[in-house]
Design an enzyme around this catalytic site. Structure first.
Site, PDB file in Angstrom:
ATOM      1  N   ASN A  11       0.865  -1.177   0.000  1.00  0.00           N
ATOM      2  CA  ASN A  11       0.000   0.000   0.000  1.00  0.00           C
ATOM      3  C   ASN A  11       0.903   1.229   0.000  1.00  0.00           C
ATOM      4  O   ASN A  11       1.457   1.607   1.026  1.00  0.00           O
ATOM      5  CB  ASN A  11      -0.882  -0.044   1.256  1.00  0.00           C
ATOM      6  CG  ASN A  11      -1.812   1.148   1.348  1.00  0.00           C
ATOM      7  OD1 ASN A  11      -1.701   2.104   0.562  1.00  0.00           O
ATOM      8  ND2 ASN A  11      -2.722   1.110   2.306  1.00  0.00           N
ATOM      9  N   ARG A  92      -2.515  -1.896  -3.518  1.00  0.00           N
ATOM     10  CA  ARG A  92      -3.638  -0.972  -3.376  1.00  0.00           C
ATOM     11  C   ARG A  92      -3.406   0.192  -4.339  1.00  0.00           C
ATOM     12  O   ARG A  92      -2.351   0.832  -4.307  1.00  0.00           O
ATOM     13  CB  ARG A  92      -3.695  -0.434  -1.950  1.00  0.00           C
ATOM     14  CG  ARG A  92      -4.789   0.596  -1.812  1.00  0.00           C
ATOM     15  CD  ARG A  92      -4.692   1.366  -0.525  1.00  0.00           C
ATOM     16  NE  ARG A  92      -5.741   2.362  -0.470  1.00  0.00           N
ATOM     17  CZ  ARG A  92      -5.587   3.572   0.065  1.00  0.00           C
ATOM     18  NH1 ARG A  92      -4.440   3.927   0.600  1.00  0.00           N
ATOM     19  NH2 ARG A  92      -6.583   4.417   0.077  1.00  0.00           N
ATOM     20  N   HIS A 181     -12.328   4.636  -0.517  1.00  0.00           N
ATOM     21  CA  HIS A 181     -12.493   3.654   0.567  1.00  0.00           C
ATOM     22  C   HIS A 181     -13.297   2.434   0.116  1.00  0.00           C
ATOM     23  O   HIS A 181     -13.895   1.742   0.937  1.00  0.00           O
ATOM     24  CB  HIS A 181     -13.236   4.263   1.791  1.00  0.00           C
ATOM     25  CG  HIS A 181     -12.481   5.309   2.525  1.00  0.00           C
ATOM     26  ND1 HIS A 181     -13.081   6.408   3.088  1.00  0.00           N
ATOM     27  CD2 HIS A 181     -11.174   5.427   2.817  1.00  0.00           C
ATOM     28  CE1 HIS A 181     -12.179   7.160   3.682  1.00  0.00           C
ATOM     29  NE2 HIS A 181     -10.997   6.585   3.534  1.00  0.00           N
ATOM     30  N   LEU A 210     -14.954   5.751   9.178  1.00  0.00           N
ATOM     31  CA  LEU A 210     -14.592   6.997   9.853  1.00  0.00           C
ATOM     32  C   LEU A 210     -13.160   6.917  10.368  1.00  0.00           C
ATOM     33  O   LEU A 210     -12.900   6.402  11.457  1.00  0.00           O
ATOM     34  CB  LEU A 210     -15.549   7.245  11.030  1.00  0.00           C
ATOM     35  CG  LEU A 210     -17.048   7.084  10.735  1.00  0.00           C
ATOM     36  CD1 LEU A 210     -17.857   7.208  12.017  1.00  0.00           C
ATOM     37  CD2 LEU A 210     -17.500   8.115   9.704  1.00  0.00           C
ATOM     38  N   GLY A 211     -12.214   7.401   9.571  1.00  0.00           N
ATOM     39  CA  GLY A 211     -10.824   7.485  10.011  1.00  0.00           C
ATOM     40  C   GLY A 211     -10.406   8.945   9.936  1.00  0.00           C
ATOM     41  O   GLY A 211     -11.249   9.832  10.134  1.00  0.00           O
ATOM     42  N   ARG A 242     -10.262  17.856   6.784  1.00  0.00           N
ATOM     43  CA  ARG A 242     -11.005  18.220   5.563  1.00  0.00           C
ATOM     44  C   ARG A 242     -12.417  18.662   5.915  1.00  0.00           C
ATOM     45  O   ARG A 242     -13.044  18.078   6.795  1.00  0.00           O
ATOM     46  CB  ARG A 242     -11.072  17.028   4.598  1.00  0.00           C
ATOM     47  CG  ARG A 242      -9.777  16.772   3.874  1.00  0.00           C
ATOM     48  CD  ARG A 242      -9.855  15.504   3.039  1.00  0.00           C
ATOM     49  NE  ARG A 242      -8.915  14.526   3.523  1.00  0.00           N
ATOM     50  CZ  ARG A 242      -8.947  13.230   3.208  1.00  0.00           C
ATOM     51  NH1 ARG A 242      -9.888  12.761   2.426  1.00  0.00           N
ATOM     52  NH2 ARG A 242      -8.043  12.414   3.678  1.00  0.00           N
ATOM     53  N   CYS A 285      -9.677  12.549  16.890  1.00  0.00           N
ATOM     54  CA  CYS A 285     -10.922  12.373  17.637  1.00  0.00           C
ATOM     55  C   CYS A 285     -10.664  12.046  19.109  1.00  0.00           C
ATOM     56  O   CYS A 285     -11.334  12.581  20.001  1.00  0.00           O
ATOM     57  CB  CYS A 285     -11.736  11.270  16.970  1.00  0.00           C
ATOM     58  SG  CYS A 285     -13.301  10.963  17.763  1.00  0.00           S
ATOM     59  N   ILE A 333     -12.261   5.839  14.118  1.00  0.00           N
ATOM     60  CA  ILE A 333     -13.299   6.480  14.940  1.00  0.00           C
ATOM     61  C   ILE A 333     -14.504   5.550  15.066  1.00  0.00           C
ATOM     62  O   ILE A 333     -15.020   5.305  16.160  1.00  0.00           O
ATOM     63  CB  ILE A 333     -13.717   7.841  14.327  1.00  0.00           C
ATOM     64  CG1 ILE A 333     -12.520   8.796  14.310  1.00  0.00           C
ATOM     65  CG2 ILE A 333     -14.890   8.436  15.081  1.00  0.00           C
ATOM     66  CD1 ILE A 333     -12.771  10.113  13.579  1.00  0.00           C
ATOM     67  N   GLU A 335     -14.656   2.372  14.870  1.00  0.00           N
ATOM     68  CA  GLU A 335     -14.390   1.150  15.637  1.00  0.00           C
ATOM     69  C   GLU A 335     -14.186   1.412  17.127  1.00  0.00           C
ATOM     70  O   GLU A 335     -14.258   0.485  17.932  1.00  0.00           O
ATOM     71  CB  GLU A 335     -13.125   0.464  15.090  1.00  0.00           C
ATOM     72  CG  GLU A 335     -13.330  -0.106  13.696  1.00  0.00           C
ATOM     73  CD  GLU A 335     -12.030  -0.508  13.014  1.00  0.00           C
ATOM     74  OE1 GLU A 335     -11.058  -0.828  13.722  1.00  0.00           O
ATOM     75  OE2 GLU A 335     -11.988  -0.485  11.771  1.00  0.00           O
ATOM     76  N   GLU A 386      -8.850  -3.918   4.987  1.00  0.00           N
ATOM     77  CA  GLU A 386      -8.644  -3.727   3.552  1.00  0.00           C
ATOM     78  C   GLU A 386      -7.551  -4.654   3.020  1.00  0.00           C
ATOM     79  O   GLU A 386      -7.631  -5.149   1.901  1.00  0.00           O
ATOM     80  CB  GLU A 386      -8.269  -2.270   3.281  1.00  0.00           C
ATOM     81  CG  GLU A 386      -9.437  -1.327   3.492  1.00  0.00           C
ATOM     82  CD  GLU A 386      -9.011   0.086   3.840  1.00  0.00           C
ATOM     83  OE1 GLU A 386      -8.543   0.293   4.983  1.00  0.00           O
ATOM     84  OE2 GLU A 386      -9.141   0.965   2.984  1.00  0.00           O
TER      85      GLU A 386
HETATM   86  P1  ADP Z   1      -6.588   6.638   8.776  1.00  0.00           P
HETATM   87  O1  ADP Z   1      -7.702   7.224   7.960  1.00  0.00           O
HETATM   88  O2  ADP Z   1      -5.374   7.515   8.810  1.00  0.00           O
HETATM   89  O3  ADP Z   1      -6.302   5.168   8.512  1.00  0.00           O
HETATM   90  P2  ADP Z   1      -7.678   5.633  11.288  1.00  0.00           P
HETATM   91  O4  ADP Z   1      -8.684   4.739  10.692  1.00  0.00           O
HETATM   92  O5  ADP Z   1      -6.527   5.016  11.992  1.00  0.00           O
HETATM   93  O6  ADP Z   1      -7.138   6.722  10.272  1.00  0.00           O
HETATM   94  O7  ADP Z   1      -8.460   6.569  12.335  1.00  0.00           O
HETATM   95  C1  ADP Z   1      -7.833   7.592  13.028  1.00  0.00           C
HETATM   96  C2  ADP Z   1      -8.855   8.285  13.895  1.00  0.00           C
HETATM   97  O8  ADP Z   1      -9.396   7.320  14.820  1.00  0.00           O
HETATM   98  C3  ADP Z   1      -8.259   9.411  14.727  1.00  0.00           C
HETATM   99  O9  ADP Z   1      -9.130  10.524  14.729  1.00  0.00           O
HETATM  100  C4  ADP Z   1      -8.195   8.799  16.119  1.00  0.00           C
HETATM  101  O10 ADP Z   1      -8.269   9.751  17.144  1.00  0.00           O
HETATM  102  C5  ADP Z   1      -9.444   7.936  16.104  1.00  0.00           C
HETATM  103  N1  ADP Z   1      -9.408   6.964  17.197  1.00  0.00           N
HETATM  104  C6  ADP Z   1      -8.569   5.916  17.353  1.00  0.00           C
HETATM  105  N2  ADP Z   1      -8.798   5.313  18.548  1.00  0.00           N
HETATM  106  C7  ADP Z   1      -9.780   6.012  19.169  1.00  0.00           C
HETATM  107  C8  ADP Z   1     -10.470   5.898  20.425  1.00  0.00           C
HETATM  108  N3  ADP Z   1     -10.168   4.950  21.309  1.00  0.00           N
HETATM  109  N4  ADP Z   1     -11.439   6.789  20.700  1.00  0.00           N
HETATM  110  C9  ADP Z   1     -11.773   7.762  19.825  1.00  0.00           C
HETATM  111  N5  ADP Z   1     -11.161   7.926  18.620  1.00  0.00           N
HETATM  112  C10 ADP Z   1     -10.180   7.060  18.299  1.00  0.00           C
END
Ligand code: ADP
Length: 411
Positions: A11, A92, A181, A210-211, A242, A285, A333, A335, A386
């Protein structure tokens, strides 16, 4: 060490290369790693194999090619059991334009098409091509497979993907909604079907990934019928930095009234907005939840807006689905944040969603399951994977006589 067929998944991001060796049947990862800070000063490569973690500095400005060479020479060659199990390399690729609606074996025509799509993903498709080139040299005997982020969304109907702009912008320049995605939304769809004991082509899902980037997709009978990201990954939901959807008139207002250049507007929308812009604190988050708990008003506002805007999309996506089997939260977020999920479901009471607070709290750190009450419309948390989808697609496309004939290539 594995004995079954394995797939090397690559990736390539603009300055990173994530890699993994995955059993396409079970999803078990024998090796995972990342080369980071590529093209910059002090790049590093870190990897984990059999529970052991390693980190090594790479030469300044090391490229994607350097990482793949290191992977072959220093990680795979000393572990022949791993190397000789490889049957394919899965790449990817972010943008496949309208040319690819599924994963494909890579040949010259495919690399040309990926190059053509680079205008639509200038930060992502060029490094993917570098990775493909380097992997072809390093593993000349292995099938190379491209798995596109956009492919899953090629099933959208025209009324979902054409913008209300002059039609020639689509006809002449390919300006339309493509979505991103897709590999994650596809995984979620297939996993939901499995969990609900439904055939994939009979499942209706709203999938919220939601990442740091975030998108939501309406999936009817296993196929994407609408999604929130558009020509670029800027449209749709509120994200880390964004803006997601804004009144396009604001951009003209910024230019005409406050002399913003296009570059400044681009920077504002992509890097200074979203959770970071609203909170004036962080794009993260978890950090915002902590600050909100300590009484930071900007953090609360950012989380409120994020949740409300997401709920609006979920409500809207009931329209193309008519009947929804499950709303699914995934990504960092989705998960982990019971706070965001709870807020979103509270907004959706009118559509029959009733959060189960205890279950909601339990779903974190890789847990999978229901977060709503028994008499509620169903909402699930499904950790995305993924890489596993890429490994499965690659293994499925391996021509018979290519299986298990890898020696790797030390150049
Ligand atoms: P990417 O899009 O870079 O792959 P991720 O899927 O890893 O991102 O998601 C990152 C987001 O998930 C960040 O905003 C992070 O704060 C949030 N996150 C990760 N663990 C937690 C948690 N325990 N509680 C709240 N938000 C979380």
């Amino acid at each position: 060490m594995p004995t079954a067929s394995q797939v090397l998944v690559l990736n390539c991001g603009s300055s990173s290369l994530k890699f993994a060796v995955i059993d396409p049947k079970s999803g078990v990862e024998a090796l995972t790693g990342i080369g980071d800070g590529l093209g910059q000063s002090e790049p590093v490569i870190s990897w984990q194999v059999q529970g052991d973690k390693h980190t090594v500095s790479l030469p300044d400005k090391a490229s994607h090619t350097t990482v793949i060479q290191f992977l072959v020479d220093e990680i795979l060659h000393p572990r022949p059991q791993l190397l000789h199990c490889l049957v394919a390399v899965g790449h990817r690729v972010v943008h496949g334009g309208e040319k690819f609606s599924r994963s494909v074996l890579i040949d010259g025509e495919v690399t040309d098409a990926i190059r053509d799509c680079a205008t639509l993903a200038p930060l992502h498709n060029p490094p993917a091509l570098l990775g493909i080139e380097a992997a072809r040299k390093a593993f000349p005997a292995l099938a190379q497979v491209a798995v596109f982020d956009t492919a899953f969304h090629q099933s959208m109907p025209r009324h979902a993907f054409i913008y209300a702009l002059p039609y020639n912008l689509y006809r002449d320049h390919g300006i339309r909604r493509y979505g991103m995605h897709g590999t994650s939304h596809r995984y979620v769809t297939e996993r939901t079907a499995e969990l609900l004991n439904l055939p994939v082509d009979g499942v209706n899902v709203i999938s919220a990934h939601l990442g740091n980037g975030a998108s939501i997709t309406a999936i009817r009978n296993g196929c994407s019928v609408d999604t929130s990201m558009g020509l670029t990954p800027l449209e749709g939901l509120v994200m880390g930095t964004r803006s997601g959807d804004v009144d396009p008139g604001i951009l003209m207002h910024l230019g005409c009234r406050f002399d913003y250049s296009l570059k400044e507007v681009n920077d504002l929308l992509n890097r200074k907005s979203g959770l970071l812009g609203i909170s004036e604190l962080s794009n993260d988050c978890r950090a915002l939840e902590k600050a909100a708990g300590d009484g930071h008003q900007g953090a609360w506002l950012a989380l409120d807006i994020f949740s409300y805007r997401l709920a609006k999309y979920i409500a809207a996506y009931h329209a193309p689905l008519k009947q929804v089997d499950a709303l699914v939260f995934t990504g960092g977020i989705g998960e982990n944040s019971s706070l965001i999920r709870g807020k979103v479901l509270d907004h959706l009471e009118g559509l029959g969603f009733q959060v189960d607070p205890e279950r909601n709290l339990q779903m974190r750190s890789g847990a999978e399951g229901t977060i709503t009450r028994a008499d509620s419309a169903l909402a699930l948390v499904i950790p995305t994977n993924e890489e596993w989808v890429i490994a499965r697609d690659a293994a499925n496309l391996v021509p018979g006589d290519h299986q298990n004939h890898n020696g790797g290539n030390r150049e």
